[in-house]
Design a protein around this motif. Structure first.
Motif: not given
Length: 165
Positions: A2-5, A7, A43, A45, A71, A73
């Protein structure tokens, strides 16, 4: 994975704020639109990483791949700075870091170029205090005008200068 946009958006905003940059200034430094910076900081997605992310990454002086790390973490890695000079591609290439920092702080009040001997010249950039009041800016400009008069009266070759506001 998973990509944390969100973040990444927070990391971009925090880095921009730490550098004292507005979204407009970051967009200009990265060669992207202000709305691109706004969307990245929001952020939003995405399925794929847009090319603008690499441009913003470079403008923030992050090492290549830092956005991917965020992305995933992790944290961004500052770009390697050779011999204490600014990285290339941001308009400050080759300038000492203390000058780059000074140029990024506060409003631009004035600039001038004073000739020295031969083809040499002195470039002066006058910056105000960040968040200065109009009265403080006026006082700063008066102080600069006095200093400029002294500088122009010094023996600098032909004594001419080129001033731009």
């Amino acid at each position: 994975m998973s990509r944390d946009w969100v973040r990444l958006g927070h990391a971009i905003e925090a880095a921009r704020d730490a550098k004292g940059m507005t979204q407009v200034a970051l967009a200009a430094a990265a060669g992207v639109s202000e709305s691109t910076v706004q969307n990245l900081e929001a952020g939003k997605e995405r399925q794929r990483q847009p090319p603008s992310v690499k441009k913003v990454e470079a403008a923030l002086h992050w090492a290549p791949g830092s956005a991917d790390a965020v992305l995933a973490g992790g944290e961004p890695t500052p770009a390697e700075l050779e011999a204490g000079r600014a990285p290339h591609g941001d308009g400050t290439a080759g300038l000492p870091l203390r000058i780059v920092q000074e140029l990024s702080d506060g409003p631009l009040l004035d600039t001038t170029v004073l000739p020295l001997s031969g083809d040499s010249r002195m470039v002066i950039v006058v910056k105000g205090t960040p968040d200065a009041s109009p009265d403080q800016i006026r006082r700063d400009l008066i102080a600069w005008a006095k200093a400029q008069a002294v500088l122009q009266n010094l023996d600098h070759g032909d004594g001419h200068s080129d001033t731009a506001n």
